[in-house]
Enzyme design. Structure first.
Site, PDB file in Angstrom:
ATOM      1  N   THR A 171       0.857  -1.181   0.000  1.00 12.84           N
ATOM      2  CA  THR A 171       0.000   0.000   0.000  1.00 12.84           C
ATOM      3  C   THR A 171       0.895   1.233   0.000  1.00 12.84           C
ATOM      4  O   THR A 171       2.115   1.123  -0.050  1.00 12.84           O
ATOM      5  CB  THR A 171      -0.912   0.024   1.239  1.00 12.84           C
ATOM      6  OG1 THR A 171      -0.125   0.345   2.405  1.00 12.84           O
ATOM      7  CG2 THR A 171      -1.596  -1.322   1.452  1.00 12.84           C
ATOM      8  N   CYS A 172       0.267   2.411   0.095  1.00 16.55           N
ATOM      9  CA  CYS A 172       1.075   3.631   0.100  1.00 16.55           C
ATOM     10  C   CYS A 172       1.930   3.733   1.360  1.00 16.55           C
ATOM     11  O   CYS A 172       2.946   4.434   1.364  1.00 16.55           O
ATOM     12  CB  CYS A 172       0.191   4.875  -0.030  1.00 16.55           C
ATOM     13  SG  CYS A 172      -1.083   5.010   1.236  1.00 16.55           S
ATOM     14  N   ASN A 173       1.541   3.040   2.424  1.00 10.61           N
ATOM     15  CA  ASN A 173       2.269   3.141   3.687  1.00 10.61           C
ATOM     16  C   ASN A 173       3.163   1.958   3.999  1.00 10.61           C
ATOM     17  O   ASN A 173       3.943   2.011   4.947  1.00 10.61           O
ATOM     18  CB  ASN A 173       1.283   3.315   4.856  1.00 10.61           C
ATOM     19  CG  ASN A 173       0.678   4.692   4.894  1.00 10.61           C
ATOM     20  OD1 ASN A 173       1.291   5.655   4.459  1.00 10.61           O
ATOM     21  ND2 ASN A 173      -0.537   4.786   5.397  1.00 10.61           N
ATOM     22  N   HIS A 194       1.171  -8.544  14.270  1.00 10.70           N
ATOM     23  CA  HIS A 194       1.319  -7.376  13.405  1.00 10.70           C
ATOM     24  C   HIS A 194       0.216  -7.334  12.348  1.00 10.70           C
ATOM     25  O   HIS A 194      -0.413  -6.291  12.141  1.00 10.70           O
ATOM     26  CB  HIS A 194       2.692  -7.395  12.739  1.00 10.70           C
ATOM     27  CG  HIS A 194       2.939  -6.246  11.817  1.00 10.70           C
ATOM     28  ND1 HIS A 194       3.356  -5.009  12.257  1.00 10.70           N
ATOM     29  CD2 HIS A 194       2.797  -6.130  10.464  1.00 10.70           C
ATOM     30  CE1 HIS A 194       3.473  -4.183  11.231  1.00 10.70           C
ATOM     31  NE2 HIS A 194       3.139  -4.843  10.135  1.00 10.70           N
ATOM     32  N   SER A 248      -1.773   1.950  11.066  1.00 15.21           N
ATOM     33  CA  SER A 248      -1.854   2.898   9.950  1.00 15.21           C
ATOM     34  C   SER A 248      -1.291   4.263  10.341  1.00 15.21           C
ATOM     35  O   SER A 248      -1.179   4.590  11.525  1.00 15.21           O
ATOM     36  CB  SER A 248      -3.314   3.070   9.505  1.00 15.21           C
ATOM     37  OG  SER A 248      -3.840   1.851   9.037  1.00 15.21           O
ATOM     38  N   GLU A 298      -8.012   4.137   9.901  1.00 13.37           N
ATOM     39  CA  GLU A 298      -8.382   4.448   8.515  1.00 13.37           C
ATOM     40  C   GLU A 298      -9.042   3.229   7.868  1.00 13.37           C
ATOM     41  O   GLU A 298      -8.605   2.094   8.061  1.00 13.37           O
ATOM     42  CB  GLU A 298      -7.164   4.941   7.722  1.00 13.37           C
ATOM     43  CG  GLU A 298      -6.002   3.971   7.653  1.00 13.37           C
ATOM     44  CD  GLU A 298      -5.908   3.298   6.308  1.00 13.37           C
ATOM     45  OE1 GLU A 298      -6.820   3.486   5.486  1.00 13.37           O
ATOM     46  OE2 GLU A 298      -4.928   2.575   6.096  1.00 13.37           O
ATOM     47  N   GLN A 358      -9.540   2.125   4.680  1.00 14.62           N
ATOM     48  CA  GLN A 358      -9.127   1.462   3.448  1.00 14.62           C
ATOM     49  C   GLN A 358      -8.314   0.200   3.668  1.00 14.62           C
ATOM     50  O   GLN A 358      -8.330  -0.722   2.856  1.00 14.62           O
ATOM     51  CB  GLN A 358      -8.303   2.421   2.560  1.00 14.62           C
ATOM     52  CG  GLN A 358      -9.117   3.440   1.815  1.00 14.62           C
ATOM     53  CD  GLN A 358      -9.392   4.662   2.659  1.00 14.62           C
ATOM     54  OE1 GLN A 358      -8.857   4.792   3.749  1.00 14.62           O
ATOM     55  NE2 GLN A 358     -10.227   5.566   2.162  1.00 14.62           N
ATOM     56  N   ALA A 381      -8.188   8.354 -11.061  1.00 15.89           N
ATOM     57  CA  ALA A 381      -9.638   8.180 -10.907  1.00 15.89           C
ATOM     58  C   ALA A 381      -9.964   6.936 -10.096  1.00 15.89           C
ATOM     59  O   ALA A 381     -10.967   6.271 -10.321  1.00 15.89           O
ATOM     60  CB  ALA A 381     -10.301   8.097 -12.285  1.00 15.89           C
ATOM     61  N   GLY A 382      -9.127   6.642  -9.103  1.00 23.83           N
ATOM     62  CA  GLY A 382      -9.358   5.477  -8.263  1.00 23.83           C
ATOM     63  C   GLY A 382     -10.164   5.810  -7.020  1.00 23.83           C
ATOM     64  O   GLY A 382     -10.704   6.917  -6.867  1.00 23.83           O
ATOM     65  N   SER A 435      -8.974   8.862  -4.949  1.00 23.13           N
ATOM     66  CA  SER A 435      -9.346  10.138  -5.557  1.00 23.13           C
ATOM     67  C   SER A 435     -10.818  10.440  -5.318  1.00 23.13           C
ATOM     68  O   SER A 435     -11.197  11.579  -5.010  1.00 23.13           O
ATOM     69  CB  SER A 435      -9.057  10.103  -7.063  1.00 23.13           C
ATOM     70  OG  SER A 435      -7.674   9.934  -7.306  1.00 23.13           O
TER      71      SER A 435
END
Length: 438
Positions: free
Chosen positions: A49-51, A99, A109, A114, A116, A190-191, A194
């Site tokens: 993921t982004c993190n 974990h 997170s 969060e 997602q 456009a996900g 967004s």
């Protein structure tokens, strides 16, 4: 079989490092092919993921398994293993499971609770199964993690006020620009992220929305949902001349907004403020653009400093969430402990029987003709010796099975007694019924 984890996240590595480990799309397919080719790994699931980028795996040998994961990550990111270790965490089996349960529950997170991440855990597991990379242990682990994540959200107030990275991005824009009324936003990508961002923006008064995506049709469809305007990807630089806010979250593996296509337009604004928020990993916006007067550029790591009005309230429910997680961890670990230990105990008994029978036969052959009573005495003595020697190892293994180090004791017993255990023996126990445990 042992559960392993090797990964890095927003706490151990900055975004410029994490983006090198981002695994998605065609790269995910190739990554699973690479992991499946490692002889020391039985199965794997990639959570990217982004993190975070984390690889969960099962292996028969702990050390060789960890080495295989390090090699994979090092090769994927083109980073030598000495540098990789600075950012990597490789917890023991017990803590790897803990974990994942905390990740699925939103406790690990950047912004606690969060929403997602639970969907991302589900998707990671589905991708692994589609790639033929998962196994019974990892299937049970991820199914349980998803169950735990849902239970935490149902039984606590951790997401009573849903908050995400997208919400944090909007809050940052409001801190810089003040009132968002009459402001315009340019959103690239456009996900789902967004779409979440646009909804939150509009709920805070913003009216003008411009959407751009590599697939123009997807941009048009999303723009219609918000009475916005879609633009082609190559028109992005031109739109920067009027936008007040830019939020970028594409799946590109390179900069989308760069010096060569954006600097001139941004300089033409003559210092008028524009907030550029990059919530993509890998990053979409060239960091060099922040040097232009009037440009305020923030990446995803910098969003962590945004004050969340509901953060303190979410802090108060951590204790309740952790109790749920530890209770579920104990249930799962009881099952996993049996998976580690039962085949070892069985193999230990079998080895003892083989040694006993061989030594009885050898002794009888050397002693010559013996009466039935004498043979029985020798057999009884041999049986007693073997049983007494193996009694405490087997009792202690059963007691230690569900502890944090249970898997290590099982591994040590295998090595000390040179036990050979086929995968089929482990597979007999690789069934964890979610419905019966919760």
């Amino acid at each position: 079989m042992y559960v392993l984890l090797a990964g890095l996240n927003h706490r151990t590595a900055p975004v410029e490092v994490r983006e090198r480990f981002s695994i998605c799309g065609a790269e995910l397919v190739q990554a699973y092919q690479e992991l499946k080719s490692h002889a020391d790994l039985e199965a794997s699931v990639i959570l990217s993921t982004c993190n975070r980028t984390e690889v969960y795996a099962t292996a028969k040998d702990i050390q060789k398994g960890f080495e295989a994961l390090e090699t994979f990550l090092s090769k994927y990111a083109h980073m030598n293993e000495e540098d990789l270790i600075k950012y990597l965490y490789q917890p023991n089996c017990y803590d790897a499971i803990l974990h994942l349960f905390r990740v699925a529950s939103g406790l690990d997170s950047m912004i606690m609770g969060e929403p997602q991440i639970l969907g991302q855990v589900k998707e990671a597991h589905l991708n692994a199964m589609e790639a033929g990379a998962s196994d019974g242990v990892l299937n049970a682990l991820f199914q349980r993690a998803i169950y735990v994540g849902k239970k935490v959200r149902t039984d606590t107030d951790i997401d009573r006020h849903p908050f995400s990275v997208s919400h944090a991005a909007v809050e940052l824009a409001r801190q810089i620009l003040g009132d968002l009324d009459n402001k315009s936003v340019l959103v690239t990508g456009a996900g789902e992220m967004s779409e979440t961002t646009i909804r939150y923006l509009m709920s805070n008064g913003l009216k003008s929305v411009i959407i751009s995506n590599r697939s123009y049709d997807k941009a048009v469809k999303m723009a219609e949902n918000f009475n916005g305007r879609a633009v082609y990807f190559n028109q992005l630089p031109t739109e920067l001349s009027q936008a007040d806010i830019v939020i970028s979250c594409t799946a590109a593996n390179h900069y989308v907004l760069r010096e060569d296509n954006c600097r001139q337009v941004l300089e033409s604004r003559q210092g008028r403020k524009i907030i550029m928020i990059d919530i993509a990993v890998p990053r979409d916006i060239d960091p060099a653009l922040k040097d232009i007067p009037g440009v305020f550029l923030y990446d995803i790591d910098q969003l962590e400093n945004v004050v969340d009005a509901g953060y303190e309230e979410r802090q108060s429910v951590i204790q309740d969430a952790e109790k749920i997680i530890l209770d579920e961890l104990e249930k799962f670990n009881d099952w996993l402990g049996s998976l580690y230990v039962v085949p070892v105990i069985k193999a230990l008994k079998q080895k003892g029987e083989i040694i006993k029978e061989n030594e009885i036969r050898r002794a009888c052959n050397r002693l010559g003709k013996l009466s039935e009573q004498e043979q029985n005495i020798i057999a009884s003595m041999a049986n007693s010796i073997v049983n007494q020697i193996l009694h405490f190892p087997m009792v202690n293994l059963r007691e230690l099975a569900a502890t944090q180090q249970g898997h290590l004791y099982a591994e040590v017993a295998k090595k000390l007694f040179a036990l050979q255990i086929d995968n089929e023996e482990y597979e007999k126990y690789e069934k964890f019924e979610i419905g019966n445990q919760g």
